[in-house]
Design a protein around this motif. Structure first.
Motif, PDB file in Angstrom:
ATOM      1  N   UNK A 183       7.125  27.092  10.465  1.00 36.35           N
ATOM      2  CA  UNK A 183       5.783  26.569  10.231  1.00 36.35           C
ATOM      3  C   UNK A 183       4.981  27.475   9.294  1.00 36.35           C
ATOM      4  N   UNK A 184       3.889  26.915   8.798  1.00 36.24           N
ATOM      5  CA  UNK A 184       2.892  27.670   8.066  1.00 36.24           C
ATOM      6  C   UNK A 184       1.519  27.288   8.614  1.00 36.24           C
ATOM      7  N   UNK A 185       0.604  28.242   8.598  1.00 38.60           N
ATOM      8  CA  UNK A 185      -0.764  27.975   9.003  1.00 38.60           C
ATOM      9  C   UNK A 185      -1.617  27.843   7.747  1.00 38.60           C
ATOM     10  N   UNK A 186      -2.276  26.707   7.588  1.00 35.96           N
ATOM     11  CA  UNK A 186      -3.114  26.437   6.419  1.00 35.96           C
ATOM     12  C   UNK A 186      -4.570  26.403   6.857  1.00 35.96           C
ATOM     13  N   UNK A 187      -5.441  26.969   6.038  1.00 32.55           N
ATOM     14  CA  UNK A 187      -6.863  26.997   6.402  1.00 32.55           C
ATOM     15  C   UNK A 187      -7.715  26.628   5.188  1.00 32.55           C
ATOM     16  N   UNK A 188      -8.733  25.804   5.428  1.00 30.67           N
ATOM     17  CA  UNK A 188      -9.758  25.538   4.420  1.00 30.67           C
ATOM     18  C   UNK A 188     -11.092  26.014   4.981  1.00 30.67           C
ATOM     19  N   UNK A 189     -11.933  26.548   4.100  1.00 31.21           N
ATOM     20  CA  UNK A 189     -13.168  27.168   4.567  1.00 31.21           C
ATOM     21  C   UNK A 189     -14.281  26.912   3.558  1.00 31.21           C
ATOM     22  N   UNK A 190     -15.360  26.275   4.001  1.00 34.16           N
ATOM     23  CA  UNK A 190     -16.490  25.964   3.126  1.00 34.16           C
ATOM     24  C   UNK A 190     -17.656  26.900   3.434  1.00 34.16           C
ATOM     25  N   UNK A 191     -18.232  27.463   2.391  1.00 31.81           N
ATOM     26  CA  UNK A 191     -19.331  28.422   2.540  1.00 31.81           C
ATOM     27  C   UNK A 191     -20.486  28.005   1.641  1.00 31.81           C
ATOM     28  N   UNK A 235      -1.455  23.096  10.910  1.00 33.68           N
ATOM     29  CA  UNK A 235      -0.103  23.623  11.043  1.00 33.68           C
ATOM     30  C   UNK A 235       0.834  22.775  10.191  1.00 33.68           C
ATOM     31  N   UNK A 236       1.563  23.440   9.305  1.00 35.79           N
ATOM     32  CA  UNK A 236       2.514  22.747   8.432  1.00 35.79           C
ATOM     33  C   UNK A 236       3.925  22.921   8.968  1.00 35.79           C
TER      34      UNK A 236
END
Length: 213
Positions: free
Chosen positions: A123-131, A148-149
């Motif tokens: 698996x890979x952990x993907x994150x998006x973050x808006x600021x 989770x990919x």
């Protein structure tokens, strides 16, 4: 010879226990949370592939992502992004960042994404973050998403921050800053100019909160 046998047995035992620990860790799969297919060429997906899939999905869900998606497409096509808009795609470090400066309102919108390889190799952990930055202070716009990919299925699914130790209790005032280099998320405070010396440390599966001296 006897000590050699003991050493071999110990190594096998450690490897077995590590494998069991990896198998024991399972990310939850919520039927009501959407899944996103990731298309890519080559042996593995890059941050470009994850960002393209995520933004393509989100543009139909939230208005915030429409401008980001259009800028991202123009960036990939090597077209002009327009005034006060910039995009970074750091494939080597698995990081992307969209930034738009609004000179009239004196604010800046940022969307960043990155991913981590999971210790199980599956698996890979993907994150998006808006600021949202305004007058030197920070706030949150579209928030933070974790996905989770699955390497085999080529699909990523949304999970809740609390599933991976990333639900930071800051009375709604915490802001995340994703790493362009390294593996840890920096945590700070929204508004007021306060800054917290805290991190969410990645351990290969999830995060642990840590105060930095």
């Amino acid at each position: 010879m006897r000590y050699f046998k003991y050493a071999v047995i110990l190594l096998i035992s450690l490897a077995w226990s590590g494998e069991m620990a990896a198998q024991a860790f399972e990310y939850p799969d919520y039927p009501d949370l959407d899944k996103i297919s990731v298309k890519y060429q080559g042996s593995r997906p890059t941050i470009t592939d994850f960002a393209t899939a995520f933004l393509d999905y989100q543009k139909g869900k939230e208005e915030f992502y429409v401008d980001v998606y259009e800028a991202w497409k123009r960036f990939l096509q090597k077209k002009d992004l327009g005034d006060n808009v910039s995009v970074i795609a750091d494939v080597k470090n698995g990081y992307m960042c969209y930034e738009k400066i609004n000179t009239e309102e004196n604010d800046t919108i940022v969307l960043e994404m990155c991913f981590w390889n999971c210790a199980d190799g599956k698996h890979k952990m993907v994150c998006s973050n808006a600021i949202w930055k305004i007058n030197g202070d920070y706030g949150s716009t579209a928030g933070t998403n974790f996905l989770v990919y699955d390497n085999a299925k080529r699909v990523m699914r949304f999970i809740y921050p609390e599933d991976i130790g990333a639900l930071y209790d800051g009375d709604g005032l915490s802001v995340f800053f994703l790493p362009r280099k390294g593996k840890n998320i920096r945590v700070s405070a929204a508004g007021g100019g306060d800054r917290w010396n805290e991190l969410l440390e990645w351990d290969g599966y999830q995060f642990t909160s840590k105060v930095v001296p």
